[in-house]
Enzyme design. Sequence first.
Site, PDB file in Angstrom:
ATOM      1  N   ASN A  13     -38.570  44.533  -6.221  1.00 25.04           N
ATOM      2  CA  ASN A  13     -38.010  45.174  -5.225  1.00 25.04           C
ATOM      3  C   ASN A  13     -38.467  44.983  -3.782  1.00 25.04           C
ATOM      4  O   ASN A  13     -39.689  44.854  -3.728  1.00 25.04           O
ATOM      5  CB  ASN A  13     -37.521  46.701  -5.516  1.00 25.04           C
ATOM      6  CG  ASN A  13     -36.767  47.105  -6.686  1.00 25.04           C
ATOM      7  OD1 ASN A  13     -35.714  46.174  -7.094  1.00 25.04           O
ATOM      8  ND2 ASN A  13     -37.080  47.784  -7.545  1.00 25.04           N
ATOM      9  N   CYS A  14     -37.841  45.273  -2.928  1.00 21.71           N
ATOM     10  CA  CYS A  14     -38.305  45.119  -1.392  1.00 21.71           C
ATOM     11  C   CYS A  14     -39.304  46.083  -1.102  1.00 21.71           C
ATOM     12  O   CYS A  14     -39.430  47.246  -1.779  1.00 21.71           O
ATOM     13  CB  CYS A  14     -37.017  45.745  -0.540  1.00 21.71           C
ATOM     14  SG  CYS A  14     -37.525  45.462   1.097  1.00 21.71           S
ATOM     15  N   PRO A  15     -40.400  45.821  -0.484  1.00 20.44           N
ATOM     16  CA  PRO A  15     -40.506  44.264   0.419  1.00 20.44           C
ATOM     17  C   PRO A  15     -41.246  43.422  -0.468  1.00 20.44           C
ATOM     18  O   PRO A  15     -41.296  42.482   0.172  1.00 20.44           O
ATOM     19  CB  PRO A  15     -41.293  44.874   1.411  1.00 20.44           C
ATOM     20  CG  PRO A  15     -42.278  45.780   0.754  1.00 20.44           C
ATOM     21  CD  PRO A  15     -41.658  46.615  -0.249  1.00 20.44           C
TER      22      PRO A  15
END
Length: 75
Positions: A13-15
């Site tokens: 998942n981000c980042p």
Amino acid sequence: MDADLEIDAKGLNCPLPILRAKKALAQLQSGQVLKVQTTDRNALRDFQAFCKQTGNALLAQQEEEGVGVHYLRRR
């Protein structure tokens, strides 16, 4: 599309996908192409913003069976 380097950021998942892409781009020469595979829903938007901020070209984005594929050309 042919890529000089390919990274798998599926499940991250981000980042993290952006950070992995940034690290991979640093290994490439100017004009070479990076392919990134992601499953993060926000990755499409994240890679658009990343390329706009860094000056790298976003060549294409597509989604295939829940996997986003992003092609970036190093500036």
